[in-house]
Motif scaffolding. Structure first.
Motif, PDB file in Angstrom:
ATOM      1  N   PRO A  76       1.888  10.955   1.389  1.00  0.00           N
ATOM      2  CA  PRO A  76       2.586  10.025   2.285  1.00  0.00           C
ATOM      3  C   PRO A  76       1.741   9.515   3.444  1.00  0.00           C
ATOM      4  N   LEU A  77       0.940  10.375   4.074  1.00  0.00           N
ATOM      5  CA  LEU A  77       0.106   9.930   5.190  1.00  0.00           C
ATOM      6  C   LEU A  77      -0.934   8.915   4.735  1.00  0.00           C
ATOM      7  N   LYS A  78      -1.468   9.111   3.534  1.00  0.00           N
ATOM      8  CA  LYS A  78      -2.466   8.181   3.006  1.00  0.00           C
ATOM      9  C   LYS A  78      -1.813   6.856   2.621  1.00  0.00           C
ATOM     10  N   VAL A  79      -0.562   6.931   2.162  1.00  0.00           N
ATOM     11  CA  VAL A  79       0.167   5.692   1.855  1.00  0.00           C
ATOM     12  C   VAL A  79       0.351   4.877   3.120  1.00  0.00           C
ATOM     13  N   ALA A  80       0.745   5.537   4.202  1.00  0.00           N
ATOM     14  CA  ALA A  80       0.930   4.841   5.479  1.00  0.00           C
ATOM     15  C   ALA A  80      -0.374   4.222   5.951  1.00  0.00           C
ATOM     16  N   GLU A  81      -1.474   4.959   5.805  1.00  0.00           N
ATOM     17  CA  GLU A  81      -2.793   4.437   6.199  1.00  0.00           C
ATOM     18  C   GLU A  81      -3.167   3.227   5.351  1.00  0.00           C
ATOM     19  N   LEU A  82      -2.909   3.314   4.057  1.00  0.00           N
ATOM     20  CA  LEU A  82      -3.225   2.211   3.155  1.00  0.00           C
ATOM     21  C   LEU A  82      -2.462   0.948   3.541  1.00  0.00           C
ATOM     22  N   PHE A  83      -1.155   1.070   3.764  1.00  0.00           N
ATOM     23  CA  PHE A  83      -0.363  -0.108   4.093  1.00  0.00           C
ATOM     24  C   PHE A  83      -0.720  -0.667   5.475  1.00  0.00           C
ATOM     25  N   ASP A  84      -1.162   0.196   6.372  1.00  0.00           N
ATOM     26  CA  ASP A  84      -1.624  -0.281   7.671  1.00  0.00           C
ATOM     27  C   ASP A  84      -2.864  -1.157   7.501  1.00  0.00           C
ATOM     28  N   HIS A  85      -3.775  -0.741   6.625  1.00  0.00           N
ATOM     29  CA  HIS A  85      -4.964  -1.553   6.342  1.00  0.00           C
ATOM     30  C   HIS A  85      -4.565  -2.900   5.750  1.00  0.00           C
TER      31      HIS A  85
END
Length: 242
Positions: free
Chosen positions: A171-180
Motif C-alpha cells: 500500500p505505501l508503494k502504491v501511494a508513492e506510485l500514484f503521487d509520482h
C-alpha cells in the motif's frame, strides 16, 4: 483541448475469441483517463492494440491526427506513444542506467537530449539514482515499477499508457506510485491512459474514465461522475463509496 488519441469501432481477438467489440474511446491532450472493468473486459487488449503489440481485426486508431493501424509498434514509440505493460517487463540482467538507455532508443541519435532525459528521470525518481549500477532484477517491486515508468518516459512520450502499475505493490508503494503519476500529470502536463484495479485512487486522479465490459464501453464520465455512479460504486469501489 485537442484529441490526442482516438479509437473508433475497434475489434480484436485472441485465437478466435473476441476481446474488443467495436470499442470507441478518446484521450485529449493533457488528460488523465482511467480504464476500469472486470478481468477479460478488454483493458489490456486495448493497450496492446494501441501500442501495436496486437493487430486489430477492424477499426481505426488515430494518434495526433495520424492513422496508426498500419504503423508498426516500434514506430509508434517514436511518434510519442509510451507503454508500460502489465508485469513491468524491465530487463533484469541490465543495470538501472542501462534500462534507461534502452528506453531512449527512439531518440538515440539525439544524444544530448537522451542524457538530459536520463538526468530528469533520476531527479523525478531519486531512488533510481541510488540504484543506478544495480541490476534491475534485484530491485524491489516498487523500484522496478518506477524503473518501468522512467524507461517509458525516456523517449519523452506525448501519451503514457500504464497497465496495472500498482499490481503486487504494498500500500505505501502504491501511494508513492500514484503521487509520482499525479505530479507528472499536474506539473509536466503528461497525458496519461491508465488501466487500474485500485479504482477509488485512480478515479480521484482522473479527469475522465471509461468502464469496459466484454470489449465495449458501458459507462463513461468524469472521474467525479464515475465515483458517484451507483453501478461503478457497486462493482469497483465497495467501501470506498463517496
Amino acid at each position: 483541448m485537442s484529441v490526442l488519441l482516438e479509437v473508433s469501432g475497434m475489434t480484436a481477438a485472441y485465437g478466435g475469441v473476441r476481446a474488443l467489440d467495436g470499442l470507441d474511446l478518446h484521450v485529449d491532450e493533457g488528460e488523465f483517463v482511467v480504464l476500469l472493468g472486470p478481468n477479460g473486459a478488454g483493458k489490456t487488449t486495448t493497450m496492446k492494440t494501441v501500442s501495436g503489440l496486437l493487430t486489430p481485426l477492424s477499426g481505426r486508431i488515430r494518434f495526433a491526427g495520424r492513422d496508426l493501424v498500419d504503423v508498426p509498434g516500434w514506430r509508434r514509440a517514436g511518434l510519442g506513444l509510451g507503454h508500460v505493460p502489465e508485469g513491468r517487463q524491465i530487463f533484469p540482467d541490465h543495470t538501472v542506467l542501462e534500462n534507461l538507455a534502452l528506453g531512449a532508443f527512439p531518440i538515440r541519435r539525439r544524444r544530448a537530449e537522451a542524457a538530459r532525459r536520463r538526468e530528469e528521470m533520476l531527479e523525478i525518481f531519486p531512488r533510481l539514482a541510488e540504484r543506478g549500477s544495480q541490476l534491475a532484477g534485484t530491485l524491489s517491486g516498487g523500484e522496478a515499477q518506477m524503473l518501468a515508468i522512467a524507461r517509458a518516459l525516456m523517449a519523452d512520450p506525448r501519451l503514457l499508457m500504464l497497465d496495472e502499475p500498482s499490481l503486487g505493490l504494498a500500500p505505501l508503494k502504491v501511494a508513492e506510485l500514484f503521487d509520482h503519476l499525479k505530479r507528472l500529470h499536474d506539473e509536466r502536463g503528461l497525458t496519461v491512459l491508465l488501466v487500474e484495479q485500485q479504482a477509488g485512487t485512480a478515479l480521484r486522479l482522473a479527469d475522465r474514465g471509461y468502464v469496459l465490459e466484454r470489449g465495449r464501453v458501458v459507462v463513461e464520465g468524469t472521474g467525479a461522475e464515475l465515483r458517484g455512479d451507483p453501478r461503478v460504486q457497486a462493482a469497483y469501489l465497495g467501501r470506498l463509496r463517496q
